[in-house]
Design a protein around this motif. Structure first.
Motif, PDB file in Angstrom:
ATOM      1  N   SER A  32      -3.401   6.487  -0.824  1.00  0.00           N
ATOM      2  CA  SER A  32      -3.392   5.328  -1.648  1.00  0.00           C
ATOM      3  C   SER A  32      -4.373   5.617  -2.746  1.00  0.00           C
ATOM      4  CB  SER A  32      -3.913   4.266  -0.945  1.00  0.00           C
ATOM      5  OG  SER A  32      -5.141   4.209  -0.420  1.00  0.00           O
TER       6      SER A  32
ATOM      7  N   LYS B 111       3.898  -0.327   2.742  1.00  0.00           N
ATOM      8  CA  LYS B 111       3.179  -0.258   4.079  1.00  0.00           C
ATOM      9  C   LYS B 111       4.222   0.682   4.964  1.00  0.00           C
ATOM     10  CE  LYS B 111       2.280  -3.167   8.037  1.00  0.00           C
ATOM     11  NZ  LYS B 111       2.643  -4.601   8.728  1.00  0.00           N
ATOM     12  N   ILE B 112       3.526   1.693   5.369  1.00  0.00           N
ATOM     13  CA  ILE B 112       4.197   2.739   5.852  1.00  0.00           C
ATOM     14  C   ILE B 112       4.762   2.626   7.451  1.00  0.00           C
ATOM     15  CG2 ILE B 112       4.119   5.322   6.508  1.00  0.00           C
ATOM     16  CD1 ILE B 112       4.517   4.433   3.426  1.00  0.00           C
ATOM     17  N   ASN B 113       3.513   2.262   8.181  1.00  0.00           N
ATOM     18  CA  ASN B 113       3.751   1.722   9.621  1.00  0.00           C
ATOM     19  C   ASN B 113       3.034   0.743  10.105  1.00  0.00           C
ATOM     20  OD1 ASN B 113       1.137   2.618   9.850  1.00  0.00           O
ATOM     21  ND2 ASN B 113       1.588   4.717   9.820  1.00  0.00           N
ATOM     22  N   ASP B 114       3.427   0.285  11.214  1.00  0.00           N
ATOM     23  CA  ASP B 114       2.802  -1.016  11.897  1.00  0.00           C
ATOM     24  C   ASP B 114       1.110  -0.896  11.871  1.00  0.00           C
ATOM     25  OD1 ASP B 114       5.367  -1.566  12.502  1.00  0.00           O
ATOM     26  OD2 ASP B 114       5.362  -0.795  14.543  1.00  0.00           O
ATOM     27  N   LYS B 115       0.636   0.101  11.872  1.00  0.00           N
ATOM     28  CA  LYS B 115      -0.940   0.304  11.848  1.00  0.00           C
ATOM     29  C   LYS B 115      -1.574  -0.243  10.713  1.00  0.00           C
ATOM     30  CE  LYS B 115      -0.746   4.255  14.980  1.00  0.00           C
ATOM     31  NZ  LYS B 115      -1.383   5.710  15.195  1.00  0.00           N
ATOM     32  N   GLY B 116      -0.638  -0.518   9.577  1.00  0.00           N
ATOM     33  CA  GLY B 116      -1.026  -1.033   8.297  1.00  0.00           C
ATOM     34  C   GLY B 116      -1.283   0.053   7.105  1.00  0.00           C
ATOM     35  N   THR B 117      -1.041   1.273   7.480  1.00  0.00           N
ATOM     36  CA  THR B 117      -1.259   2.340   6.564  1.00  0.00           C
ATOM     37  C   THR B 117      -0.347   2.021   5.233  1.00  0.00           C
ATOM     38  OG1 THR B 117      -1.552   4.070   8.478  1.00  0.00           O
ATOM     39  CG2 THR B 117      -1.215   4.820   6.234  1.00  0.00           C
ATOM     40  N   VAL B 118      -1.105   2.371   4.060  1.00  0.00           N
ATOM     41  CA  VAL B 118      -0.721   2.088   2.796  1.00  0.00           C
ATOM     42  C   VAL B 118      -0.264   3.373   2.221  1.00  0.00           C
ATOM     43  CG1 VAL B 118      -0.560   0.958   0.494  1.00  0.00           C
ATOM     44  CG2 VAL B 118      -1.776  -0.320   2.685  1.00  0.00           C
ATOM     45  N   GLY B 119       0.781   3.679   1.434  1.00  0.00           N
ATOM     46  CA  GLY B 119       1.108   5.003   0.847  1.00  0.00           C
ATOM     47  C   GLY B 119       2.527   4.523  -0.172  1.00  0.00           C
TER      48      GLY B 119
ATOM     49  N   ASN C  86      -7.878   9.478   0.179  1.00  0.00           N
ATOM     50  CA  ASN C  86      -6.549   9.292   0.665  1.00  0.00           C
ATOM     51  C   ASN C  86      -5.273   9.083   0.011  1.00  0.00           C
ATOM     52  OD1 ASN C  86      -6.888   6.633  -0.455  1.00  0.00           O
ATOM     53  ND2 ASN C  86      -8.505   6.444   1.151  1.00  0.00           N
TER      54      ASN C  86
END
Length: 371
Positions: A59, A90-98, A57
């Motif tokens: 991250s 935090k990229i989006n509301d789904k908690g995706t990290v990038g 991924n």
């Protein structure tokens, strides 16, 4: 087993085993101090990319990059390197990290948010950091569409083209008008060669503000056939298109032309050479500034080029003017100084007849080719 042929790569452990088996004649050279940083960083970048391909991924890839930066900082004691670490976001509301990439910065008058803040800025479809090739294929952006966007996002523009046509100008004129109208500086170098350039096209460009045009009228000796469109940006993300397209409708829209887009970020040394060479041409006496007051000269030069057609043949001989090369002109200047400054008229110049014959033959052959 290594294939026979040319190489230019660092000898790593894998290569060392292959070249030391005695089955091949191997030529190597020592990595120089001058090239070490560039060569090693390029090599490490390749290895890092291979390693990151195994990560699952984004991250984890970011963490790997940060670990490398931290190790560099510890080994070099350069504390400033720590500022190059990439923060996880935090990229989006789904908690995706990038990680985030910066795409543009624009001023906001009086620091007030407006309804235009959500409008995406114009940008070329192709990358500002990676090179790309334009071949006129339907699967790639059209050349003129990319030029339009490059113009609108540049801070300075240099164009070097053999021919300029009205139909070609029309495709990018609105963008050039906006660019120069907001203070952007435009420099253009062209030529009267073969009478292909249209005086009306040059005149229309010369009417733009912040625009300078230089023209080569000496087409017998200056074989200007280069094509380059250089877009300089104060951000450092400059780009240039170098290839076969003149400023004509066919050349930048549907013709079978090849143009390579290079970026300063990827090829800094090459980009420097592009800019330096343009400046050399710009400051050369072979290229004269064009003004609207002097457009009659351009019209006359274009007319003469068309009338010339092929090389003028008279009495069975091609007529051409003999012009000294730079090293020959230097000798002539020294002779002139001896005579006019020191009043010495007894001077001896020794030069090989072969050099003289080669010089004359080269210029004669060039005249035939131009015909």
């Amino acid at each position: 087993m290594l294939e026979d042929g040319l190489y230019e790569q660092l000898v790593n452990q894998l290569l060392k085993e292959k070249i030391n088996d005695g089955s091949k004649i191997v030529d190597t050279r020592e990595l120089s101090e001058e090239d070490a940083s560039r060569t090693l960083s390029r090599y490490v970048a390749e290895v890092v990319e291979l390693g990151m391909n195994s990560c699952n991924n984004v991250s984890s890839k970011i963490q790997m990059a940060n670990n490398l930066i931290e190790n560099l900082q510890l080994q070099t004691n350069e504390n400033s390197l720590s500022s190059f670490a990439i923060p996880l976001e935090k990229i989006n509301d789904k908690g995706t990290v990038g990680a985030l990439e910066l795409l543009s910065v624009s001023g906001r008058e009086n620091n007030v948010r407006t309804v235009n803040d959500n409008v995406k800025p114009v940008r070329p479809q192709t990358s500002l950091v990676e090179s790309s090739l334009f071949t006129g294929s339907e699967k790639e952006p059209s050349m003129f569409a990319e030029l339009q966007k490059e113009i609108l996002t540049a801070d300075r523009i240099d164009m070097l083209v053999s021919f300029i046509r009205c139909a070609g100008i029309r495709l990018i004129y609105d963008q050039l008008k906006l660019f120069t109208g907001r203070g952007g500086k435009l420099r253009i170098i062209t030529t009267s060669y073969m009478g292909v350039t249209e005086a009306a096209a040059v005149e229309k460009l010369a009417e733009l503000p912040n625009t300078e045009i230089k023209i080569c009228y000496e087409t017998k000796h200056v074989g200007l056939h280069a094509k380059a469109y250089v877009f300089c940006r104060n951000t450092g993300f400059s780009t240039a298109y170098i290839g076969s397209s003149n400023l004509s409708q066919k050349a930048i829209s549907y013709g079978l032309e090849w143009n390579l887009k290079i970026t300063r970020k990827e090829l800094p040394e090459t980009f420097d050479k592009v800019e330096e060479t343009f400046d050399i041409y710009w400051n050369s006496s072979d290229f004269e500034i064009f003004s609207l007051d002097g457009k009659s000269r351009l019209i006359q030069a274009l007319k003469q080029e068309k009338q010339r057609g092929s090389s003028i043949l008279k009495g069975g001989c091609y007529l051409f003017e003999v012009r000294p090369y730079n090293y020959q002109q230097e000798i002539l200047d020294k002779l002139q100084a001896e005579r006019e400054v020191r009043n010495n008229y007894h001077n001896l110049v020794v030069i090989s007849t072969m050099i003289i014959m080669q010089s004359l033959a080269t210029q004669a052959f060039s005249a035939l080719l131009r015909g």
